[in-house]
Write a protein that holds these residues in place. Structure first.
Motif, PDB file in Angstrom:
ATOM      1  N   GLY A   1     -16.173  25.735  -4.979  1.00 21.63           N
ATOM      2  CA  GLY A   1     -16.671  25.034  -5.132  1.00 21.63           C
ATOM      3  C   GLY A   1     -17.342  23.659  -6.200  1.00 21.63           C
ATOM      4  N   VAL A   2     -16.533  23.825  -6.960  1.00 21.18           N
ATOM      5  CA  VAL A   2     -15.656  23.009  -7.622  1.00 21.18           C
ATOM      6  C   VAL A   2     -15.883  21.807  -6.881  1.00 21.18           C
ATOM      7  N   TYR A   3     -15.837  21.135  -5.828  1.00 18.47           N
ATOM      8  CA  TYR A   3     -15.667  19.830  -4.864  1.00 18.47           C
ATOM      9  C   TYR A   3     -16.702  20.476  -3.902  1.00 18.47           C
TER      10      TYR A   3
ATOM     11  N   THR B   1     -11.409  28.598 -13.256  1.00 15.38           N
ATOM     12  CA  THR B   1     -12.085  28.921 -11.804  1.00 15.38           C
ATOM     13  C   THR B   1     -11.168  29.623 -10.976  1.00 15.38           C
ATOM     14  N   ALA B   2     -10.087  28.667 -10.856  1.00 15.57           N
ATOM     15  CA  ALA B   2      -8.896  28.972  -9.337  1.00 15.57           C
ATOM     16  C   ALA B   2      -7.648  29.052  -9.610  1.00 15.57           C
TER      17      ALA B   2
ATOM     18  N   ALA C   1      -8.304  24.534  -3.674  1.00 15.68           N
ATOM     19  CA  ALA C   1      -8.414  25.764  -3.970  1.00 15.68           C
ATOM     20  C   ALA C   1     -10.269  25.469  -4.598  1.00 15.68           C
ATOM     21  N   GLY C   2     -10.610  24.452  -5.419  1.00 17.41           N
ATOM     22  CA  GLY C   2     -11.309  24.170  -5.954  1.00 17.41           C
ATOM     23  C   GLY C   2     -12.305  23.855  -4.722  1.00 17.41           C
ATOM     24  N   LEU C   3     -11.278  23.386  -3.452  1.00 18.84           N
ATOM     25  CA  LEU C   3     -13.538  23.401  -2.305  1.00 18.84           C
ATOM     26  C   LEU C   3     -13.286  24.821  -2.093  1.00 18.84           C
TER      27      LEU C   3
END
Length: 498
Positions: free
Chosen positions: A448-450, A74-75, A443-445
């Motif tokens: 949109g992962v978080y 994802t990232a 990176a998740g934030l």
């Protein structure tokens, strides 16, 4: 569907890569050591091409171990050793000199000239940093001075300069993106802390063309993709200097929260919120710019923590491996008045004396290797108190607890001694890899992962809290001995011929 994040951690002694899922489970890990190049005493360099190729290799290792391919990511998040600097050819991509590492003293004389001329005052006013060869600016200046024709080539726009994050992004994106972000840029001694841009007055005085320097983006920006190198258009969605990444990974999102990293060097970081504080001997920097919100931090750096243990292992051969120090140090109740001050390349914060050199003092004929090893462990504890005391004196707010990370915090004796000497709880998280996890979580934030910072804060888990068990009188007496030993090291190279 599982979401995977790849983290890049380019450090001083090794290059690493992690693959995690959205629940922060580690699925893959790659790691390889970097060659340390010592051209002369006090100098340290790395081969930039080795950094790039090694980092790419360990990314491939991490993906392979996780059993996934790059197109399933994802990232990508990036964190790196800060302050180290290099210069390379815009067209060929080849460095014109080795990377000069943050701990190196190549450019001491350059900084001394700047300070003697009065220029140091402007540097500190604009950047918040104490002028020192530690930072990237003087390293770039040294390279331009010592590589034939480099200044002229820089002025013609033929050369690029940057820190390790910029070098890796430029290579990972197939030379499409030339960028950095505030946490790294604020540690170059070139960024104006108020405008969050390169300072033209500093650049003019240092004779560093602005055209050499990367664009400063937000920390959660899109820094291009890894398609050119891994065949998949996965975004590099975060970039943070290692210490600010550690602060982020410790979920220290609120003003006054503090973490201490025990790595090769030791770094204390205090979240300042939206206002930079300038305690004497410590330095304000940008913590991050995330979701359009610029946060500042106060920072104190000491040069030798894990480095001291490496010295004990490799040069003195008193221990076989760094973790052995806990057992050996625990075999004696105290150092019997022995102090080890690891000022191998000078003292950093809050003393800032590049002419200091390391000492072991207080020995008697009863001193043995166990006392020396314990003194090395205690040196990490006392250096941390130096930083905490300077922070409290200059910030105006108390520090009720200390969050810790880095390889050395697996040492229970170290953590307990730290709580004892500071007189506050020391909190060790379950995940001691706060630096790389900070970059991956950001990176998740960013992708949109978080959902938000509150969700990231809910993922923070404590392994153990170390409560103070030593009387304040005893702790203060031991610390007084440390300060006396530390002050003996000051001015050594000025006063004693090599």
């Amino acid at each position: 569907m599982t979401q995977y994040i790849l983290g890049i951690d380019e450090g001083t002694t090794s290059a690493r890569a992690f693959v995690i899922d959205e629940s922060l489970n580690v699925l893959g890990l790659g790691q390889a050591e970097l060659t340390q190049i010592y051209p002369k005493a006090g100098w340290l360099e790395h081969d930039p091409m080795q950094i790039w190729h090694t980092q790419k290799d360990v990314m491939e290792q991490a993906l392979s171990q996780a059993g996934i391919t790059a197109d399933q990511l994802t990232a990508v998040g990036l964190t790196n050793q800060r302050e180290s600097a290099l210069v390379w050819d815009r067209e060929t991509g080849r460095p014109i000199h080795n990377l000069i590492v943050w701990a190196s003293r190549h450019s001491d004389e350059i900084v001394e000239r700047w300070v003697a001329s009065g220029f140091g005052e402007l540097i500190q006013e604009r950047t918040g940093l104490v002028p020192d060869a530690f930072y990237a600016a003087s390293k770039i200046r040294w390279i331009l001075d010592h590589v034939e024709g480099a200044q002229e080539r820089a002025e013609r726009g033929e050369l690029l300069a940057g820190t390790v994050d910029t070098w890796l992004i430029w290579n990972l994106t197939g030379r499409e993106v030339f960028a950095t972000e505030p946490s790294n840029a604020s540690q170059t001694m070139l960024m104006n802390l108020d405008t969050v841009d390169w300072d033209d007055d500093l650049l003019r005085e240092m004779r560093i063309p602005r055209s050499m320097l990367p664009e400063i983006r937000n920390s959660d920006s899109h820094f291009g993709t890894i398609e050119a190198t891994f065949g998949a258009p996965v975004p590099i969605a975060s970039n943070l200097g290692d210490q600010q990444a550690g602060l982020f990974g410790q979920a220290a999102f609120r003003q006054g929260q503090v973490k201490m990293t025990y790595g090769t060097a030791g770094v204390l970081n205090i979240n300042n919120g939206d206002t930079p504080f300038r305690p004497e001997g410590l330095t304000p920097s940008a913590a991050w710019n995330v979701q359009g919100n610029l946060q500042y931090e106060t920072e104190g750096v000491v040069y030798a923590m894990g480095k001291t243990m490496q010295w004990m292992r490799d040069d003195l051969q008193l221990i076989h491996a760094a973790p052995d120090s806990e057992w050996y140090a625990g075999q004696v109740q105290s150092t019997d008045g022995v102090y080890l001050v690891p000022a191998f390349t000078g003292l950093a914060a809050p003393t800032w004396d590049p002419t200091a050199r390391a000492v072991i003092v207080g020995m008697s004929n009863a001193t043995n290797r166990l006392h020396i090893i314990r003194a090395a462990v205690e040196s990490m504890v006392f250096q941390t108190r130096d930083l905490v005391e300077a922070a409290v004196a200059g910030s105006g707010f108390a520090i009720p607890e200390l969050r810790v990370d880095g390889g050395a915090v697996k040492n229970n004796l170290l953590c307990q001694l730290q709580a004892d000497i500071l007189g506050i709880p020391v909190i060790r998280p379950k995940n001691s890899e706060a630096t790389i996890f900070g970059a991956m979580q950001l990176a998740g934030l960013s992708t949109g992962v978080y959902k938000d910072l509150a969700e990231l804060e809910s993922l923070y888990a404590v392994d153990r809290v170390f409560e103070p068990a030593m009387s304040r009188d005893q702790a203060d007496a031991q610390y007084a001995g440390w300060t006396a030993a530390r002050d003996l090291t000051r001015g050594w190279t000025r006063n004693v011929a090599a």
